[in-house]
Design an enzyme around this catalytic site. Structure first.
Site, PDB file in Angstrom:
ATOM      1  CB  ILE A 215      39.145  52.851  47.235  1.00  0.00           C
ATOM      2  CG1 ILE A 215      40.227  52.170  48.086  1.00  0.00           C
ATOM      3  CG2 ILE A 215      39.457  52.762  45.733  1.00  0.00           C
ATOM      4  CD1 ILE A 215      41.644  52.551  47.804  1.00  0.00           C
TER       5      ILE A 215
ATOM      6  CG  ASP B 294      36.472  45.072  44.732  1.00  0.00           C
ATOM      7  OD1 ASP B 294      35.880  46.163  44.788  1.00  0.00           O
ATOM      8  OD2 ASP B 294      37.001  44.640  43.690  1.00  0.00           O
TER       9      ASP B 294
ATOM     10  NE  ARG C 299      34.477  52.576  36.404  1.00  0.00           N
ATOM     11  CZ  ARG C 299      34.893  53.776  36.016  1.00  0.00           C
ATOM     12  NH1 ARG C 299      34.028  54.689  35.686  1.00  0.00           N
ATOM     13  NH2 ARG C 299      36.182  54.047  35.974  1.00  0.00           N
TER      14      ARG C 299
ATOM     15  CB  CYS D 205      29.433  53.244  38.398  1.00  0.00           C
ATOM     16  SG  CYS D 205      30.702  53.209  39.648  1.00  0.00           S
TER      17      CYS D 205
ATOM     18  CE  LYS E 165      33.974  41.693  39.109  1.00  0.00           C
ATOM     19  NZ  LYS E 165      34.079  43.038  38.512  1.00  0.00           N
ATOM     20  CG  ASN E 166      38.176  42.935  39.520  1.00  0.00           C
ATOM     21  OD1 ASN E 166      37.109  42.938  38.890  1.00  0.00           O
ATOM     22  ND2 ASN E 166      38.313  43.515  40.691  1.00  0.00           N
TER      23      ASN E 166
ATOM     24  NE  ARG F 247      28.496  44.102  36.394  1.00  0.00           N
ATOM     25  CZ  ARG F 247      28.921  45.348  36.385  1.00  0.00           C
ATOM     26  NH1 ARG F 247      28.149  46.310  36.831  1.00  0.00           N
ATOM     27  NH2 ARG F 247      30.113  45.659  35.922  1.00  0.00           N
TER      28      ARG F 247
ATOM     29  NE  ARG G  42      34.832  52.512  39.789  1.00  0.00           N
ATOM     30  CZ  ARG G  42      34.601  51.217  39.743  1.00  0.00           C
ATOM     31  NH1 ARG G  42      33.388  50.754  39.918  1.00  0.00           N
ATOM     32  NH2 ARG G  42      35.582  50.371  39.528  1.00  0.00           N
TER      33      ARG G  42
HETATM   34  C1  UD1 Z   1      39.318  48.110  39.973  1.00  0.00           C
HETATM   35  C2  UD1 Z   1      38.443  46.890  40.168  1.00  0.00           C
HETATM   36  C3  UD1 Z   1      37.408  47.154  41.245  1.00  0.00           C
HETATM   37  C4  UD1 Z   1      38.094  47.621  42.522  1.00  0.00           C
HETATM   38  C5  UD1 Z   1      39.033  48.778  42.236  1.00  0.00           C
HETATM   39  C6  UD1 Z   1      39.857  49.198  43.451  1.00  0.00           C
HETATM   40  C7  UD1 Z   1      38.356  45.858  37.983  1.00  0.00           C
HETATM   41  C8  UD1 Z   1      37.549  45.502  36.790  1.00  0.00           C
HETATM   42  N1  UD1 Z   1      37.760  46.595  38.915  1.00  0.00           N
HETATM   43  O1  UD1 Z   1      38.492  49.165  39.524  1.00  0.00           O
HETATM   44  O2  UD1 Z   1      36.689  45.943  41.479  1.00  0.00           O
HETATM   45  O3  UD1 Z   1      37.093  48.035  43.433  1.00  0.00           O
HETATM   46  O4  UD1 Z   1      39.956  48.428  41.200  1.00  0.00           O
HETATM   47  O5  UD1 Z   1      40.581  48.111  43.941  1.00  0.00           O
HETATM   48  O6  UD1 Z   1      39.504  45.446  38.119  1.00  0.00           O
HETATM   49  N2  UD1 Z   1      40.594  57.122  39.801  1.00  0.00           N
HETATM   50  C9  UD1 Z   1      40.735  58.407  39.335  1.00  0.00           C
HETATM   51  N3  UD1 Z   1      41.094  58.583  38.022  1.00  0.00           N
HETATM   52  C10 UD1 Z   1      41.312  57.521  37.184  1.00  0.00           C
HETATM   53  C11 UD1 Z   1      41.175  56.221  37.684  1.00  0.00           C
HETATM   54  C12 UD1 Z   1      40.816  56.048  39.007  1.00  0.00           C
HETATM   55  O7  UD1 Z   1      40.544  59.376  40.062  1.00  0.00           O
HETATM   56  O8  UD1 Z   1      41.647  57.754  36.012  1.00  0.00           O
HETATM   57  C13 UD1 Z   1      40.196  56.917  41.220  1.00  0.00           C
HETATM   58  C14 UD1 Z   1      38.872  56.184  41.347  1.00  0.00           C
HETATM   59  O9  UD1 Z   1      37.776  57.070  41.281  1.00  0.00           O
HETATM   60  C15 UD1 Z   1      39.010  55.552  42.712  1.00  0.00           C
HETATM   61  C16 UD1 Z   1      40.509  55.194  42.775  1.00  0.00           C
HETATM   62  O10 UD1 Z   1      41.137  56.028  41.814  1.00  0.00           O
HETATM   63  O11 UD1 Z   1      38.722  56.478  43.710  1.00  0.00           O
HETATM   64  C17 UD1 Z   1      40.836  53.752  42.475  1.00  0.00           C
HETATM   65  O12 UD1 Z   1      40.221  53.365  41.268  1.00  0.00           O
HETATM   66  P1  UD1 Z   1      40.811  52.220  40.327  1.00  0.00           P
HETATM   67  O13 UD1 Z   1      41.891  51.503  41.075  1.00  0.00           O
HETATM   68  O14 UD1 Z   1      41.146  52.806  39.013  1.00  0.00           O
HETATM   69  O15 UD1 Z   1      39.588  51.251  40.175  1.00  0.00           O
HETATM   70  P2  UD1 Z   1      39.139  50.472  38.886  1.00  0.00           P
HETATM   71  O16 UD1 Z   1      40.316  50.072  38.072  1.00  0.00           O
HETATM   72  O17 UD1 Z   1      38.022  51.213  38.211  1.00  0.00           O
END
Ligand code: UD1
Length: 419
Positions: free
Chosen positions: A328, A306, A92, A116, A22-23, A398, A121
């Protein structure tokens, strides 16, 4: 609303085919905004892939989706440059259209995702990266408006203060069409990012440093057509490994790769789960008891956030205690009260939970507010005495393809109750 009924206590045995990730697919689909046509195979049929397909269609791409075969062809160019709130709030990952749109068309308007269930996030790292590439970002009425300088995005050296999967993906895509070289430092190393990079390279992108935390991208004027097979879903594989282990069973996870599990493999082994790579996939066995193991979530190759909820279900029936720390996301223990209702002994404070294993769980009506929390309740139900009814199945839809069919196929007493 559909529910899932499970009567626990059946040992799982047999083969489970693992779907495409999925991701990975949620990042690969927006890559079609950069060039194409892009044909993806091994595409899982999920509510989230439908949502991404709807968003791309709304942006003007032609979407041909053969759901039986799991193939998806995306072609054409964006005719609208706006991702509306109604879609982004549902998923997202919609924010991943931002980088490609700005890179190719110079401008984009994407709704801010907002909070969320598992935390706030933010997307600040995505936006700062685009700014470093010369884009002007403004926030207006809940929307991100990004505009590249005349002449398009410029290559830049971007050092992430924190590892982010989504920001790495967005900026990797944007950099493929930027003018000059981009370096992404402290980039996420998840297998889904390697998969995206491989696909972009097939489309003509120039990327070095795959699988490392330093990606170097040399921009090219345009990207072309490609065919790409989506890699197997390591989180689905890990989830089914926990399902086999929690029921004392033995299953072959067809298509799964041991090396993509990262620390999840080591921790499962420490807990007493056998994992053996075979020609067709990964064999999971649990012949003896389970032991409590401490674990902390980390970016890949650390233990995946995850997989945290599923591992907690497993630990709730292990011998001894397990301390599980979530580093995380700040609000990712919503499954705890529900597992407790099933007889688990879990206390948590802040980002750490102590799980004291119990000999057995008991079935109960339960529900959760996100995908992985929901599946952790399914796992608990497989091991519990009596009947468990999991509500709010739309979370499962989902991210898990034919979950109840796959589990029933290896002997679980599980069914979807429509209504
Ligand atoms: C992706 C995955 C999700 C997984 C996550 C962490 C997808 C669609 N989703 O989510 O399933 O749980 O990686 O492995 O691939 N952060 C910030 N600022 C930003 C971006 C992130 O502070 O601009 C923080 C987030 O709040 C979180 C951490 O960084 O605490 C990691 O988030 P991120 O790796 O970006 O997760 P996603 O890409 O949203």
């Amino acid at each position: 609303m559909d529910r899932i009924r499970i009567r626990g206590g059946r040992r799982l045995s047999g083969t489970i085919p693992v779907s495409g990730a999925k991701n990975a697919v949620l990042a690969l689909m927006p890559a079609a905004l950069l060039g194409g046509p892009l044909t993806l195979t091994n595409v899982p049929h999920l509510a989230d892939t439908d949502t991404m397909a709807a968003l791309l269609a709304q942006l003007g791409l032609t979407v041909e989706h053969d759901k039986q075969k799991g193939s998806l062809t995306l072609s054409g160019e964006a005719t609208s440059l706006e991702a509306p709130y109604d879609i982004v709030r549902k998923m997202r990952a919609s924010v991943l259209v931002l980088g490609p749109l700005v890179a190719r068309h110079g401008t984009a308007r994407v709704s801010l995702p907002g909070g969320c269930a598992i935390g706030t996030r933010p997307v600040d790292l995505h936006l700062k990266g685009l700014e470093a590439m010369g884009a002007t970002i403004t926030l207006d009425s809940g929307y991100i408006e990004a505009k590249a300088a005349p002449g398009g995005l410029k290559g830049a050296r971007i050092i992430f203060p924190q590892v982010s999967v989504g920001a790495t993906e967005n900026l990797l895509m944007a950099a493929t069409l930027a003018d000059g070289e981009t370096e992404l430092v402290n980039a996420a190393r998840e297998p889904e990012i390697e998969d995206l990079a491989l696909c972009l390279m097939r489309m003509g992108a120039r990327i070095e440093g795959l699988c490392s935390d330093r990606l170097r991208i040399t921009g090219v004027p345009s990207l072309g057509a490609a065919n790409h097979r989506v890699l197997a879903d390591r989180i689905e594989a890990g989830t089914f490994a926990c399902a086999a282990a929690i029921t004392g069973g033995e299953v072959l996870l067809e298509g799964a790769r041991l090396d993509h599990l990262g620390s999840v493999a080591r921790i499962l082994r420490e807990a007493g789960v056998g994992l053996h790579e075979e020609h067709k996939g990964l064999r999971v066995t649990r012949l003896n008891g389970l032991h409590g193991v401490d674990v902390q979530t980390e970016p890949y190759p650390g233990f995946a956030t995850d997989m945290q909820a599923q591992f907690m279900s497993l630990m709730s029936v292990a011998e001894g205690a397990s301390m599980i720390t979530e580093t995380i996301f700040e609000n990712r223990f919503m499954h705890v009260p529900e597992l407790t209702r099933m007889g688990a002994r879990i206390n948590y404070h802040g980002s750490s939970a102590i799980v004291r294993g119990v000999p057995r769980l008991s079935g109960a009506p339960v529900m959760a507010t996100d995908l992985r929390a929901s599946v952790s309740l399914v796992l608990a139900g497989l091991a519990a005495e009596g009947e468990t009814m999991v509500n709010r199945v739309y979370h499962l839809d989902r991210g898990y393809e034919r979950l109840e069919e796959k589990l029933a196929g290896v002997g679980a007493d599980i069914e979807r109750v429509r209504g």
